[in-house]
Write a protein that holds these residues in place. Structure first.
Motif, PDB file in Angstrom:
ATOM      1  N   ARG A 126     -23.801  -5.808 -41.473  1.00 34.42           N
ATOM      2  CA  ARG A 126     -23.747  -6.877 -42.479  1.00 34.42           C
ATOM      3  C   ARG A 126     -24.318  -8.175 -41.911  1.00 34.42           C
ATOM      4  NH1 ARG A 126     -18.795  -4.077 -43.722  1.00 34.42           N
ATOM      5  NH2 ARG A 126     -17.567  -5.473 -42.381  1.00 34.42           N
ATOM      6  N   GLN A 127     -24.043  -8.444 -40.647  1.00 36.77           N
ATOM      7  CA  GLN A 127     -24.592  -9.654 -40.020  1.00 36.77           C
ATOM      8  C   GLN A 127     -26.109  -9.571 -39.901  1.00 36.77           C
ATOM      9  OE1 GLN A 127     -20.503 -10.275 -37.406  1.00 36.77           O
ATOM     10  NE2 GLN A 127     -22.346  -9.557 -36.383  1.00 36.77           N
ATOM     11  N   ALA A 128     -26.613  -8.403 -39.491  1.00 38.41           N
ATOM     12  CA  ALA A 128     -28.061  -8.251 -39.318  1.00 38.41           C
ATOM     13  C   ALA A 128     -28.790  -8.399 -40.644  1.00 38.41           C
ATOM     14  CB  ALA A 128     -28.367  -6.894 -38.688  1.00 38.41           C
ATOM     15  N   TYR A 129     -28.272  -7.767 -41.692  1.00 35.13           N
ATOM     16  CA  TYR A 129     -28.965  -7.834 -42.978  1.00 35.13           C
ATOM     17  C   TYR A 129     -28.778  -9.182 -43.661  1.00 35.13           C
ATOM     18  CZ  TYR A 129     -30.838  -3.148 -42.998  1.00 35.13           C
ATOM     19  OH  TYR A 129     -31.585  -2.031 -42.698  1.00 35.13           O
ATOM     20  N   ALA A 130     -27.670  -9.867 -43.403  1.00 33.60           N
ATOM     21  CA  ALA A 130     -27.547 -11.234 -43.914  1.00 33.60           C
ATOM     22  C   ALA A 130     -28.659 -12.102 -43.338  1.00 33.60           C
ATOM     23  CB  ALA A 130     -26.174 -11.802 -43.564  1.00 33.60           C
ATOM     24  N   GLY A 134     -32.163 -14.024 -44.996  1.00 32.38           N
ATOM     25  CA  GLY A 134     -32.312 -15.466 -44.880  1.00 32.38           C
ATOM     26  C   GLY A 134     -31.027 -16.232 -45.078  1.00 32.38           C
ATOM     27  N   LEU A 135     -29.881 -15.574 -44.853  1.00 33.65           N
ATOM     28  CA  LEU A 135     -28.572 -16.193 -45.046  1.00 33.65           C
ATOM     29  C   LEU A 135     -27.845 -16.310 -43.707  1.00 33.65           C
ATOM     30  CD1 LEU A 135     -27.489 -14.190 -48.223  1.00 33.65           C
ATOM     31  CD2 LEU A 135     -28.154 -16.610 -48.150  1.00 33.65           C
ATOM     32  N   PRO A 136     -26.806 -17.145 -43.617  1.00 35.23           N
ATOM     33  CA  PRO A 136     -25.990 -17.185 -42.400  1.00 35.23           C
ATOM     34  C   PRO A 136     -25.392 -15.813 -42.107  1.00 35.23           C
ATOM     35  CG  PRO A 136     -25.511 -19.071 -43.805  1.00 35.23           C
ATOM     36  CD  PRO A 136     -26.388 -18.164 -44.605  1.00 35.23           C
ATOM     37  N   VAL A 137     -25.256 -15.487 -40.836  1.00 38.69           N
ATOM     38  CA  VAL A 137     -24.851 -14.132 -40.464  1.00 38.69           C
ATOM     39  C   VAL A 137     -23.454 -13.782 -40.958  1.00 38.69           C
ATOM     40  CG1 VAL A 137     -26.368 -13.948 -38.466  1.00 38.69           C
ATOM     41  CG2 VAL A 137     -24.086 -14.940 -38.197  1.00 38.69           C
ATOM     42  N   GLY A 162     -31.233 -14.776 -53.974  1.00 40.12           N
ATOM     43  CA  GLY A 162     -32.322 -14.910 -54.931  1.00 40.12           C
ATOM     44  C   GLY A 162     -32.778 -13.546 -55.410  1.00 40.12           C
ATOM     45  N   ARG A 163     -34.071 -13.265 -55.252  1.00 39.76           N
ATOM     46  CA  ARG A 163     -34.612 -11.981 -55.701  1.00 39.76           C
ATOM     47  C   ARG A 163     -34.459 -10.888 -54.650  1.00 39.76           C
ATOM     48  NH1 ARG A 163     -40.566 -13.024 -57.909  1.00 39.76           N
ATOM     49  NH2 ARG A 163     -40.760 -14.004 -55.853  1.00 39.76           N
ATOM     50  N   ARG A 164     -33.937 -11.227 -53.496  1.00 39.84           N
ATOM     51  CA  ARG A 164     -33.760 -10.238 -52.439  1.00 39.84           C
ATOM     52  C   ARG A 164     -32.337  -9.685 -52.468  1.00 39.84           C
ATOM     53  NH1 ARG A 164     -36.723 -13.038 -47.161  1.00 39.84           N
ATOM     54  NH2 ARG A 164     -38.701 -13.518 -48.200  1.00 39.84           N
TER      55      ARG A 164
END
Length: 677
Positions: A126-130, A134-137, A162-164
């Motif tokens: 979850r941290q890696a994909y956050a 482009g979001l905080p981990v 957003g769109r991601r």
């Protein structure tokens, strides 16, 4: 990725299958009887001639054995898709609980806690994909439960920016059987195996469930039907043979006899079997998707193919996955897979992160000229079936025409006969059965009856291997037509050398012939020289290997290549190991920084730059522009009287066509072309 010992994915009993038998079976001809019945593959699906399905929106679905397989083996491909706003769904088959010890480098090992270790690895994902979004981990995810066939349930986590968007699906099957063997390989091999799930700490799915092989296949098919991916990534179902002593094998974390983890292989097999079932049973015909498999521990044995800028980005995504015990993520079970934190993937002697290798390298869209004009036709694989596209007057490819042949591997080989007819070659999953059933691969060919006309039925050409299990190691076919009209077909064989069959002008095929040892990687390059001589090249461990139809030739003077080579005007071109440079066998360096294979056609070269965009060179000078779409691996390049044409597949599972001469003509400078645009 998981460093644990396990059983080999080999046949339950040794089966021997002659190449002639494979060809006879594929062509529908009865094979000779024997005292020990030979395994029989299925027949290629016939061509319907009808338009194939097309998708309206892209989605990438990845099927992994363990948490982190995607980060180690499938980036930068998955990262590029996500950056292009393609939704990503990751399905993790095992819980990744291993021995339950979340090792902290430099500290005593903690007590085993499988539920906590599984939950910590999920937190790391979850941290890696956050971060990839482009979001905080530590951004919170929406947790949930997916309903699966048979009343089974899977843990899910979803995050948007957003769109991601990214969705993680955890089936959480245990990595080991109750007797301590590897669980997923046993599930594939033995019809009687039933595997329990391992409940991760804090999971919304708190009860233990059980799976047999059919239940896992049903679960995967249901997820394909639910998400309807246009691109599928999974692991290598047929890894290379790897001869290692027992101590080395254990140290390298590989299954006996093969260059990968047993879980990777079994999950790859389950995924391809589920894709074939989905394509065969989906209402309305085969869905529009393309698929590929990524090599795993194979990366340890071959020259590394990612240059520093690309490698640095790939490795950086493992940092939030590994995290550390001092991270404040709020998960009491742990904040990641601590042994993978920091720069440890880059320091690991096995070097898994330093390469991204496709199991089936080659063109997703093979190009040829349409009879009687400069318009192009393209061939590819959609829904594991061959399809054909024709270029329209608008310069775009039209609807795909179904050519059957399935279930096929993702890339195709193509050559044109002297009369303009096309021969299409593919690697086919002739048998993909669990529980000790038929597991067989074969090379197949589709021949056009007349230039621009209909096609004959698919014909099986077998493989160079007489053993069904060794047939699984055979590579993708490449073919060229010599000046005398004979067609030369080449494949990488199970011994990592090259084998060939030759079609004479009357249409008869010779037996398979071994041209001699490599070892080489898959992704062969076959050409006909200006003198009319046939040559085939492969990327070896210490240099480029070269063959004629009669055997091994002296190697070009080049360093160990990072991957498949190109041939341009009698020069052999390659990128050296872990480098963005492009070198020629004539001793020169061509200014074309990037990574991955380079294609050549006449005075043109096509390859990826360091950002992953495809670029074109003409006579060594950059051609302005790009295809204008996010492009998957496996493009094609052809030179016509009007200039170059490049084609490939987009994440929408639709082909793109780029003819840069529409805004640029050879001889104009880049600045002049830019001013005209």
């Amino acid at each position: 990725m998981s460093e644990h010992r396990g059983l080999a994915l080999a046949p339950r009993r040794r089966t021997v299958l002659g190449a002639g038998v494979v060809a006879a079976v594929a062509a529908g001809v009865p094979a000779q009887a024997s005292r020990d019945p030979e395994p029989r593959g299925t027949l290629p699906a016939p061509a319907s001639g009808a338009p194939a399905a097309q998708s309206a929106r892209p989605l990438l679905l990845q099927v992994l054995a363990h948490p982190d397989d995607d980060l180690y083996f499938m980036n930068p491909d998955a990262d590029r898709a996500l950056s292009a706003d393609v939704p990503v769904v990751c399905v993790y088959v095992t819980a990744g609980e291993a021995d339950g010890v979340n090792k902290i480098p430099g500290r005593p090992h903690p007590a085993s806690d499988r539920a906590a270790y599984s939950a910590a690895r999920h937190q790391g994902l979850r941290q890696a994909y956050a971060e990839l979004l482009g979001l905080p981990v530590f951004t919170p995810w929406k947790l949930g439960v997916a309903q699966l066939p048979g009343g089974r349930r899977a843990e899910t986590a979803t995050l948007d920016n957003g769109r991601r968007s990214v969705s993680l699906v955890f089936l959480n099957l245990a990595m080991h059987t109750l007797s301590g063997g590897q669980g997923i390989p046993a599930l594939w091999q033995d019809r009687d195996t039933v595997l329990r799930t391992a409940v991760a700490a804090g999971s919304p799915v708190a009860s233990i469930q059980t799976y047999d092989a059919e239940a896992l296949l049903d679960a995967l098919v249901s997820l394909f039907a639910r998400y309807r991916p246009t691109v599928v990534h999974t692991l290598d179902p047929d890894p290379d043979i790897q001869e290692s002593d027992e101590r080395t094998r254990i140290r390298d974390s590989e299954q006996p006899g093969f260059s990968d983890h047993g879980d990777h292989t079994a999950v790859g097999l389950f995924t391809w079997a589920a894709l074939a079932r989905w394509a065969r049973t989906a209402p309305g015909g085969a869905p529009a998707f393309v698929a590929t498999a990524f090599r795993g521990y194979y990366n340890h044995h071959w020259p590394k193919n990612l240059p520093e800028p690309v490698l640095g980005t790939k490795a950086s995504h493992l940092v939030p996955y590994g995290a550390g015990p001092d991270w404040d993520c709020g998960n009491p079970s742990g904040c990641g897979d601590y042994n993978v934190g920091g720069d440890r993937p880059l320091r690991n002697r096995k070097g898994w992160v330093r390469s991204t290798h496709h199991r089936y390298p080659g063109p997703r869209t093979a190009l040829a000229r349409h009879v009687g004009g400069d318009r192009l036709v393209a061939y590819g694989v959609l829904g594991m079936r061959a399809v054909r596209w024709e270029e329209g007057r608008d310069g775009e490819f039209g609807a795909p025409q179904d050519l059957g042949g399935g279930p096929l591997a993702p890339t195709v080989g193509l050559t044109s006969l002297r009369d303009g007819r096309h021969l299409l070659f593919a690697l086919r999953f002739a048998g993909l059965e669990h529980g000790g059933g038929v597991n067989l691969r074969e090379i197949v060919v589709l021949e056009q009856q007349a230039p621009g006309g209909r096609f004959t039925a698919w014909t099986g050409l077998g493989t160079p291997e007489t053993d069904a299990d060794r047939s699984r190691r055979v590579g993708v076919p490449v073919a060229v037509t010599a000046g005398d009209g004979r067609v030369h077909l080449f494949v990488r064989n199970a011994g990592k050398g090259v084998s060939t069959r030759v079609r004479d002008r009357s249409g008869r095929w010779s037996p398979w012939q071994d041209l001699g040892p490599g070892p080489v990687q898959d992704g062969l390059t076959a050409v006909v020289t200006r003198q009319g001589e046939v040559r085939v090249y492969g990327a070896g461990r210490i240099g480029v290997c070269q063959w004629s139809p009669h055997g091994v030739l002296p190697a070009p003077e080049l360093p160990a290549p990072a991957g498949p080579v190109a041939v341009s005007r009698e020069r052999v071109l390659c990128r050296p190991e872990a480098s963005d440079r492009l070198l020629a066998s004539t001793g020169e360096e061509i200014r074309f920084p990037g990574y991955g294979p380079v294609l050549a056609a006449g005075p043109y070269l096509l390859g990826r730059d360091l950002r992953g965009e495809f670029r074109l060179l003409h006579e060594g000078r950059p051609v302005p522009g790009t295809p204008g779409v996010t492009a998957l691996d496996g493009p094609a390049l052809i030179a016509t009287e009007q200039g170059a044409a490049a084609a490939g597949m987009s994440p929408l599972a639709r082909p793109w066509l780029w003819r840069p001469e529409r805004s640029w003509k050879p001889g104009r400078t880049t600045e002049e072309a830019g001013a005209a645009v």
